[in-house]
Design a protein around this motif. Sequence first.
Motif, PDB file in Angstrom:
ATOM      1  N   PRO A   9       0.853  -1.197   0.000  1.00 49.50           N
ATOM      2  CA  PRO A   9       0.000   0.000   0.000  1.00 49.50           C
ATOM      3  C   PRO A   9       0.886   1.245   0.000  1.00 49.50           C
ATOM      4  N   ARG A  10       0.482   2.252  -0.708  1.00 50.63           N
ATOM      5  CA  ARG A  10       1.239   3.505  -0.795  1.00 50.63           C
ATOM      6  C   ARG A  10       0.630   4.551   0.145  1.00 50.63           C
ATOM      7  N   HIS A  11       1.457   5.488   0.550  1.00 46.70           N
ATOM      8  CA  HIS A  11       1.008   6.632   1.344  1.00 46.70           C
ATOM      9  C   HIS A  11       0.352   6.215   2.654  1.00 46.70           C
ATOM     10  N   VAL A  12       0.920   5.233   3.284  1.00 44.53           N
ATOM     11  CA  VAL A  12       0.445   4.795   4.597  1.00 44.53           C
ATOM     12  C   VAL A  12       1.643   4.722   5.536  1.00 44.53           C
ATOM     13  N   PRO A  13       1.396   4.759   6.827  1.00 46.25           N
ATOM     14  CA  PRO A  13       2.518   4.649   7.760  1.00 46.25           C
ATOM     15  C   PRO A  13       3.086   3.229   7.781  1.00 46.25           C
ATOM     16  N   TYR A  14       4.392   3.147   7.917  1.00 52.18           N
ATOM     17  CA  TYR A  14       5.092   1.878   8.048  1.00 52.18           C
ATOM     18  C   TYR A  14       5.885   1.902   9.330  1.00 52.18           C
ATOM     19  N   LEU A  15       5.907   0.777   9.983  1.00 55.27           N
ATOM     20  CA  LEU A  15       6.693   0.645  11.187  1.00 55.27           C
ATOM     21  C   LEU A  15       7.748  -0.420  10.936  1.00 55.27           C
ATOM     22  N   VAL A  16       9.004  -0.058  11.145  1.00 54.57           N
ATOM     23  CA  VAL A  16      10.102  -1.005  11.017  1.00 54.57           C
ATOM     24  C   VAL A  16      10.476  -1.430  12.424  1.00 54.57           C
ATOM     25  N   LEU A  17      10.299  -2.713  12.693  1.00 53.29           N
ATOM     26  CA  LEU A  17      10.605  -3.302  13.993  1.00 53.29           C
ATOM     27  C   LEU A  17      11.955  -3.999  13.887  1.00 53.29           C
ATOM     28  N   GLU A  18      12.933  -3.560  14.638  1.00 52.24           N
ATOM     29  CA  GLU A  18      14.244  -4.202  14.612  1.00 52.24           C
ATOM     30  C   GLU A  18      14.337  -5.161  15.791  1.00 52.24           C
TER      31      GLU A  18
END
Length: 171
Positions: free
Chosen positions: A141-150
């Motif tokens: 999906p474009r233009h949505v928030p992404y969360l990168v979990l390390e």
Amino acid sequence: MSQTTHEPVIDARLVNPIIAATVEVLGTMANLKVALKKFDAHTDYHPNGDISAVIGILGEGGEGMIAISFSIPLASLIVSRLLGMKPEHLSADDRSDGIGELVNMISGNAKTALSQGEQTPYKLSLPTIILGAKHEIYARPRHVPYLVLEFETEENHTFNVQVGFKSFQGR
């Protein structure tokens, strides 16, 4: 007149099951203790690794994706533990299939938790495997928030789980 900017927001009800599933699946299936090290919100995502597995998720509340990215040595270690063999005996196909199955298990566990209380359970796509250093993922999906979990393993290896979700509410 001041302009208001909106920071990316991801619902914790979506992310917490993915964190729990990652820790549980790797602990149970690969006998690998992992912990969430840090997380960052982004508006776009660039994987940090050599191999990624991506799976789509769709429900009444929205659609999104879960991607998990590893270095080749860590992917080999995890898949060798999943299959009960030595890392040096894995083929590239074994590694890719194993990482695909890993994202299946993690997203499947998270899907079960997310679907509780929903009239229609969330659905998952088939996983897609992407190989290559500094690869990019465009099918999302474009233009949505992404969360990168390390996450960090007990051997101090790190890997990322990426979560992006577009809510259908308020369309």
